[in-house]
Design an enzyme around this catalytic site. Structure first.
Site, PDB file in Angstrom:
ATOM      1  CB  CYS A   1     -10.745  -6.655   0.595  1.00 21.90           C
ATOM      2  SG  CYS A   1     -10.033  -5.661   1.906  1.00 21.90           S
TER       3      CYS A   1
ATOM      4  CG  HIS B   1     -11.453  -4.185  -2.691  1.00 20.85           C
ATOM      5  ND1 HIS B   1     -12.185  -3.535  -1.721  1.00 20.85           N
ATOM      6  CD2 HIS B   1     -10.213  -4.360  -2.178  1.00 20.85           C
ATOM      7  CE1 HIS B   1     -11.408  -3.331  -0.666  1.00 20.85           C
ATOM      8  NE2 HIS B   1     -10.218  -3.816  -0.927  1.00 20.85           N
TER       9      HIS B   1
ATOM     10  CG  ASN C   1      -9.522  -1.092   1.336  1.00 17.73           C
ATOM     11  OD1 ASN C   1     -10.603  -1.625   1.536  1.00 17.73           O
ATOM     12  ND2 ASN C   1      -8.415  -1.772   1.089  1.00 17.73           N
TER      13      ASN C   1
HETATM   14  O1  UT7 Z   1      -7.792  -4.617   0.361  1.00 14.88           O
HETATM   15  C1  UT7 Z   1      -6.461  -4.836  -0.007  1.00 14.88           C
HETATM   16  C2  UT7 Z   1      -5.689  -3.933   0.879  1.00 14.88           C
HETATM   17  N1  UT7 Z   1      -4.377  -3.584   0.493  1.00 14.88           N
HETATM   18  C3  UT7 Z   1      -4.004  -2.949  -0.630  1.00 14.88           C
HETATM   19  O2  UT7 Z   1      -4.719  -2.739  -1.562  1.00 14.88           O
HETATM   20  C4  UT7 Z   1      -2.592  -2.460  -0.622  1.00 14.88           C
HETATM   21  C5  UT7 Z   1      -1.941  -2.441  -1.982  1.00 14.88           C
HETATM   22  N2  UT7 Z   1      -0.726  -1.673  -1.909  1.00 14.88           N
HETATM   23  C6  UT7 Z   1      -0.710  -0.309  -1.978  1.00 14.88           C
HETATM   24  O3  UT7 Z   1      -1.763   0.305  -2.153  1.00 14.88           O
HETATM   25  C7  UT7 Z   1       0.607   0.393  -1.901  1.00 14.88           C
HETATM   26  O4  UT7 Z   1       1.642  -0.561  -1.808  1.00 14.88           O
HETATM   27  C8  UT7 Z   1       0.699   1.380  -0.697  1.00 14.88           C
HETATM   28  C9  UT7 Z   1      -0.197   2.582  -0.957  1.00 14.88           C
HETATM   29  C10 UT7 Z   1       0.319   0.703   0.595  1.00 14.88           C
HETATM   30  C11 UT7 Z   1       2.129   1.907  -0.583  1.00 14.88           C
HETATM   31  O5  UT7 Z   1       2.513   2.528  -1.788  1.00 14.88           O
HETATM   32  P1  UT7 Z   1       3.900   2.150  -2.480  1.00 14.88           P
HETATM   33  O6  UT7 Z   1       3.998   2.957  -3.699  1.00 14.88           O
HETATM   34  O7  UT7 Z   1       3.956   0.655  -2.625  1.00 14.88           O
HETATM   35  O8  UT7 Z   1       4.928   2.669  -1.402  1.00 14.88           O
HETATM   36  P2  UT7 Z   1       6.092   1.873  -0.658  1.00 14.88           P
HETATM   37  O9  UT7 Z   1       5.543   0.986   0.394  1.00 14.88           O
HETATM   38  O10 UT7 Z   1       7.017   1.277  -1.694  1.00 14.88           O
HETATM   39  O11 UT7 Z   1       6.879   3.050   0.042  1.00 14.88           O
HETATM   40  C12 UT7 Z   1       7.593   4.057  -0.716  1.00 14.88           C
HETATM   41  C13 UT7 Z   1       8.153   5.079   0.242  1.00 14.88           C
HETATM   42  C14 UT7 Z   1       8.900   4.466   1.420  1.00 14.88           C
HETATM   43  O12 UT7 Z   1       9.975   5.339   1.747  1.00 14.88           O
HETATM   44  P3  UT7 Z   1      11.477   5.011   1.267  1.00 14.88           P
HETATM   45  O13 UT7 Z   1      11.798   3.682   1.870  1.00 14.88           O
HETATM   46  O14 UT7 Z   1      11.412   4.990  -0.234  1.00 14.88           O
HETATM   47  O15 UT7 Z   1      12.254   6.165   1.840  1.00 14.88           O
HETATM   48  C15 UT7 Z   1       7.913   4.494   2.541  1.00 14.88           C
HETATM   49  O16 UT7 Z   1       8.508   4.546   3.815  1.00 14.88           O
HETATM   50  O17 UT7 Z   1       7.099   5.826   0.829  1.00 14.88           O
HETATM   51  C16 UT7 Z   1       7.167   5.770   2.244  1.00 14.88           C
HETATM   52  N3  UT7 Z   1       5.808   5.771   2.791  1.00 14.88           N
HETATM   53  C17 UT7 Z   1       5.139   6.900   3.045  1.00 14.88           C
HETATM   54  N4  UT7 Z   1       5.458   8.190   2.935  1.00 14.88           N
HETATM   55  C18 UT7 Z   1       4.523   9.103   3.279  1.00 14.88           C
HETATM   56  C19 UT7 Z   1       5.018   4.705   3.063  1.00 14.88           C
HETATM   57  N5  UT7 Z   1       3.809   5.110   3.510  1.00 14.88           N
HETATM   58  C20 UT7 Z   1       3.869   6.475   3.509  1.00 14.88           C
HETATM   59  C21 UT7 Z   1       2.939   7.467   3.861  1.00 14.88           C
HETATM   60  N6  UT7 Z   1       3.314   8.759   3.722  1.00 14.88           N
HETATM   61  N7  UT7 Z   1       1.704   7.171   4.304  1.00 14.88           N
END
Ligand code: UT7
Length: 333
Positions: free
Chosen positions: A117, A258, A288
């Site tokens: 990216c 980005h 993205n």
């Molecule tokens: O080019 C670079 C590419 N990468 C990035 O830019 C990624 C940067 N990171 C992010 O954008 C965020 O970390 C994400 C959007 C990927 C995830 O968001 P988050 O606020 O960090 O969520 P999390 O991973 O801490 O998950 C929170 C909860 C979890 O459930 P529990 O354990 O709290 O019960 C996940 O299982 O949300 C759950 N979860 C979802 N729920 C519904 C994770 N993905 C999803 C989903 N839909 N798609």
């Protein structure tokens, strides 16, 4: 600003291309357990474009390039160098050569550049060096990715994020230097946070001669690590690039990050005290798009008349490697 040393550089044209097929968050919720509310609240993404089975990266990249050349008012035969920033080439030996052929850029040397990216920002810096030294006058830089080929469509932590697309810019030698400063960085210690890794199976050719033949595996990501990394490192690298350009944040007309996550865009802007109206964002519609996201957002903003000739832009990319970087430039000749 007059050039300090070496030849001046200007970014004189942009173009972009996205597939017609879109998949919105409601559609995604039929594939994995997720919802429009969750995705929109955590990322700002509402929909993404996906390349169909028959569409190649070369198709998207060639169309975006033709638009950029037309805006810059140069012919394919004027191009000295083509750089294709991508992590999802049609051919691991390189796709830039196919684009050179399709464009009819007979004079140009063409190669692929891989920095995930950050690829477009790394490409801007690479392209600029060839112009700065006086070796080349006209460079076509493309950022293009079809990550839908490599996403694990049963992993809701990653498949909600990515979309497909291509963007391109033309960089030209210029009497007035519009390329004001840059900083690019890598940190391999965090490499395992985001991968599209090759996995080999051992195959014995003859007794004692083992080779590894396999395939690349779907994208894996530690989302929280990448989030923390981006929010900390991106403002730092922009500040370094601004220092090199000898300008302050108040002189930035557009923050062009980005397009990974709206929360990252907001946090970086806040840390740099850049108001939200100066932040370019189109990730709601495209997700993205990896190396394509910056030139895609730039091209849209230019064609909407938001970004005008002479505007100062702080562009920053970040992602796998880990890699990150920023370039400060003024739009137009
Ligand atoms: O080019 C670079 C590419 N990468 C990035 O830019 C990624 C940067 N990171 C992010 O954008 C965020 O970390 C994400 C959007 C990927 C995830 O968001 P988050 O606020 O960090 O969520 P999390 O991973 O801490 O998950 C929170 C909860 C979890 O459930 P529990 O354990 O709290 O019960 C996940 O299982 O949300 C759950 N979860 C979802 N729920 C519904 C994770 N993905 C999803 C989903 N839909 N798609």
């Amino acid at each position: 600003m007059l050039q300090q040393s070496g030849f001046g550089i200007a970014v004189t044209g942009s173009g972009s291309c996205t597939p017609q097929v879109s998949l919105d968050n409601h559609g995604l919720s039929q594939i994995v357990e997720t919802s429009d509310e969750w995705i929109a609240a955590r990322t700002g993404i509402r929909s993404r474009r996906l390349a169909n089975h028959g569409m190649s990266l070369c198709d998207l990249a060639t169309f975006a390039s033709q638009q950029a050349l037309s805006m810059a008012q140069i012919l394919p035969t004027d191009i000295d160098l083509i750089i294709l920033a991508t992590s999802s080439p049609d051919d691991l030996f390189g796709t830039a050569g196919q684009i050179q052929y399709r464009l009819g850029a007979t004079k140009a040397v063409a190669f692929d550049l891989t920095a995930a990216c950050s690829g477009f920002v790394f490409g801007l810096v690479t392209a600029s060096q060839f112009i700065r030294t006086g070796v080349y006058q006209n460079v076509l830089l493309i950022g293009a990715d079809i990550l839908s080929r490599w996403v694990n469509w049963s992993d809701r932590g990653t498949c909600i994020l990515f979309g497909d697309g291509a963007g391109a810019v033309v960089l030209q030698a210029s009497e007035i230097d519009r390329f004001l400063g840059f900083e690019i960085r890598s940190d391999g210690t965090q490499n395992s946070s985001l991968n599209l890794a090759y996995k080999a199976q051992s195959q014995e050719l003859i007794d004692g001669v083992n080779i590894g033949q396999g395939t690349f595996q779907p994208i894996t990501m530690n989302g929280q690590e990448i989030y923390r990394f981006a929010v900390k490192k991106v403002p730092e690298v922009i500040e370094k690039a601004m220092f090199r350009a000898n300008i302050s944040a108040t002189e930035i007309d557009w923050l062009l990050l980005h397009q990974a996550n709206q929360r990252i865009l907001d946090a970086v802007a806040q840390r740099l005290h850049i108001p939200p109206e100066k932040v370019i964002s189109n990730l709601a519609n495209y997700g993205n798009t990896s190396a394509a996201s910056i030139p895609l957002a730039l091209d849209e903003a230019v064609r909407q008349g938001k970004v005008k000739a002479g505007d100062t832009i702080a562009a920053a990319g970040f992602g796998a490697g880990l890699s990150w970087g920023a370039v400060i430039f003024q739009w137009g000749s």
